[in-house]
Scaffold this motif. Sequence first.
Motif, PDB file in Angstrom:
ATOM      1  N   GLY A 110       0.817  -1.216   0.000  1.00 18.61           N
ATOM      2  CA  GLY A 110       0.000   0.000   0.000  1.00 18.61           C
ATOM      3  C   GLY A 110       0.849   1.263   0.000  1.00 18.61           C
ATOM      4  O   GLY A 110       0.542   2.231  -0.701  1.00 18.61           O
ATOM      5  N   LEU A 111       1.933   1.261   0.779  1.00 16.54           N
ATOM      6  CA  LEU A 111       2.820   2.428   0.807  1.00 16.54           C
ATOM      7  C   LEU A 111       3.533   2.614  -0.532  1.00 16.54           C
ATOM      8  O   LEU A 111       3.719   3.743  -0.995  1.00 16.54           O
ATOM      9  N   CYS A 112       3.942   1.506  -1.157  1.00 17.82           N
ATOM     10  CA  CYS A 112       4.591   1.594  -2.477  1.00 17.82           C
ATOM     11  C   CYS A 112       3.615   2.130  -3.519  1.00 17.82           C
ATOM     12  O   CYS A 112       3.986   2.955  -4.360  1.00 17.82           O
ATOM     13  N   ASP A 113       2.368   1.681  -3.464  1.00 16.61           N
ATOM     14  CA  ASP A 113       1.342   2.169  -4.384  1.00 16.61           C
ATOM     15  C   ASP A 113       1.091   3.659  -4.146  1.00 16.61           C
ATOM     16  O   ASP A 113       1.032   4.449  -5.084  1.00 16.61           O
ATOM     17  N   HIS A 114       0.963   4.039  -2.877  1.00 12.74           N
ATOM     18  CA  HIS A 114       0.735   5.442  -2.518  1.00 12.74           C
ATOM     19  C   HIS A 114       1.896   6.323  -3.020  1.00 12.74           C
ATOM     20  O   HIS A 114       1.669   7.384  -3.595  1.00 12.74           O
ATOM     21  N   PRO A 122       9.265   8.929  -5.126  1.00 12.82           N
ATOM     22  CA  PRO A 122      10.663   8.615  -4.821  1.00 12.82           C
ATOM     23  C   PRO A 122      11.137   7.470  -5.712  1.00 12.82           C
ATOM     24  O   PRO A 122      10.332   6.697  -6.235  1.00 12.82           O
ATOM     25  N   ALA A 123      12.445   7.368  -5.880  1.00 10.98           N
ATOM     26  CA  ALA A 123      13.005   6.270  -6.666  1.00 10.98           C
ATOM     27  C   ALA A 123      12.871   4.953  -5.903  1.00 10.98           C
ATOM     28  O   ALA A 123      12.685   3.899  -6.512  1.00 10.98           O
ATOM     29  N   TRP A 124      12.972   5.027  -4.562  1.00  8.79           N
ATOM     30  CA  TRP A 124      12.995   3.814  -3.749  1.00  8.79           C
ATOM     31  C   TRP A 124      12.245   3.989  -2.441  1.00  8.79           C
ATOM     32  O   TRP A 124      12.227   5.067  -1.864  1.00  8.79           O
ATOM     33  N   ILE A 125      11.706   2.872  -1.972  1.00  7.62           N
ATOM     34  CA  ILE A 125      11.240   2.719  -0.597  1.00  7.62           C
ATOM     35  C   ILE A 125      12.303   1.825   0.029  1.00  7.62           C
ATOM     36  O   ILE A 125      12.603   0.752  -0.493  1.00  7.62           O
ATOM     37  N   ARG A 126      12.889   2.263   1.147  1.00 10.06           N
ATOM     38  CA  ARG A 126      14.018   1.517   1.730  1.00 10.06           C
ATOM     39  C   ARG A 126      13.776   1.221   3.209  1.00 10.06           C
ATOM     40  O   ARG A 126      13.007   1.900   3.884  1.00 10.06           O
ATOM     41  N   CYS A 127      14.502   0.221   3.683  1.00 11.69           N
ATOM     42  CA  CYS A 127      14.494  -0.090   5.115  1.00 11.69           C
ATOM     43  C   CYS A 127      15.785  -0.806   5.475  1.00 11.69           C
ATOM     44  O   CYS A 127      16.499  -1.316   4.602  1.00 11.69           O
ATOM     45  N   THR A 128      16.073  -0.815   6.753  1.00  4.68           N
ATOM     46  CA  THR A 128      17.223  -1.527   7.302  1.00  4.68           C
ATOM     47  C   THR A 128      16.715  -2.384   8.449  1.00  4.68           C
ATOM     48  O   THR A 128      15.980  -1.896   9.307  1.00  4.68           O
TER      49      THR A 128
END
Length: 182
Positions: A110-114, A122-128
Amino acid sequence: MYVMKLLTPDHVSALNRLLALRMDWLAEKRHPLSGESSNLMELVRLPEPEPGMVPVGMWDGERLVAALAVQSAAPLFGWTLEERQEPSQMLSLAHTDPREPRVGALLVSGLCDHAARKPAPPAWIRCTVRPKALADYLEQACGWTKVREVSSPYGESHHLLQRAPRLAEQTTLLVRAEGRLA
């Protein structure tokens, strides 16, 4: 249908319930506990959202089933200078209801779609993440791509992951975003 929206001080009791469920589940499974839940609670308790880092929750009716922080700033630790210069959103402090095993994947989808629907996505959704098992799960079950593993100055391993924002029409049938999420 799930609804994603910003978390505010009015949502503290719902977040408390979610965090208690998650901490009980982690303790029962003998997974390590961290201070990330208190960091997320601090963000939610702020009278105004912190610029650049906002708490987002996903609701199933009146029940909060997932919560995390979305940061518009470039990620730092472990990411190269070139990667930090790419427009990205960083997800952190994530907690999900352990009774809802697929809710984390739905939240991220959902966040990627939003993000993909923004005028300048943004180019990327990232996490660590630290645990290798969690990094493997995010890659295999949730569509993340592992970028690399890095060590902190304290000797801990950190796994860097990313996903491109992508329209997901099937997700919009299950998850609706309310308002501005980052």
